[in-house]
Design an enzyme around this catalytic site. Sequence first.
Site: not given
Length: 306
Positions: A11, A38-42, A184, A252
Amino acid sequence: MDIAVIGSNMVDLISYIDKMPKEGETLEAPSFEIGCGGKGANQAVAAAKMGSKVMMVTKVGDDLFADNTIQNLELYGIDTEFTEKVAGTSSGVAPIFVDAESKNRILIIKGANEQLLPGDIDRAADKLKQCSLIILQLEVPLPAIYRAIDFGKEHGIPVVLNPAPASRELDFEYVCKCDFFIPNESELEILTDMPVETEEQVHTAALKLIEKGVKNVIVTLGSRGVMWVTANSMQRVEAYHVNAIDTTGAGDSFIGCFAHYYVKDGDILNALKMATAFSALSVMKRGTQSSYPDATELEKFIEQQK
Ligand code: RIB
């Protein structure tokens, strides 16, 4: 199913600030927003917004954020059969500070993301086998990442590994089994212990990874675009010049869009170009997922740039 994202959700608690307070100082900041991140959810949301069929293997807590996170993924059509609640644990949260120059500083408190284990990949095996690509990041424990990489290998599914946040513990024996490694520039610096200020230095550092056996190193360079390095080639995709407001989640967004186009037709260079445009659009709005364009907006933007 096109894409499986195995990894994190958070969150995002985003404070837009003029400057960071010093120790002991209280400062007023202009505004605050809460959003799903969150990187995965993004990455999952970016691919889904482009039209990919996406599933997510991830963990939420049993707090007030959990249902909202699941509902948000479902809103984008993401399969949440393996998005599980962990009893007695908080969801992942990320206090984020975005300054007037659109630069961000992010803290992550992983919460339930720490509970993603190798067994979770095996339990999702039947559905994962139907995917054309697996995307991984490093906000969940490394054993789960390693199991997912091996799973991809066993089933002939290409794997994208985004080493974010960078971890020196990352075992390059597993990295070499991935098809795409997408750091990156600061992650590249940490993982190679080499300078990355100039393009030449970035290229040299990426080649160090290639020498170790990594197949495709794609370095995202922010406002300088992208560098794609293989054993016998180096290609650059320049970034678009846009008015950046909030760069949070831009990396992401790049990965999710790249994955979408790579799965579509396997054309890596075109996928890099589309992802560069997608992430340019994402920095022009506030927030992480909330800043991602859809396919129509992306097409329109690319048309306008011609
Ligand atoms: O890459 C941006 C993301 O990093 C944010 O959404 C935050 O949740 C952290 O995971």
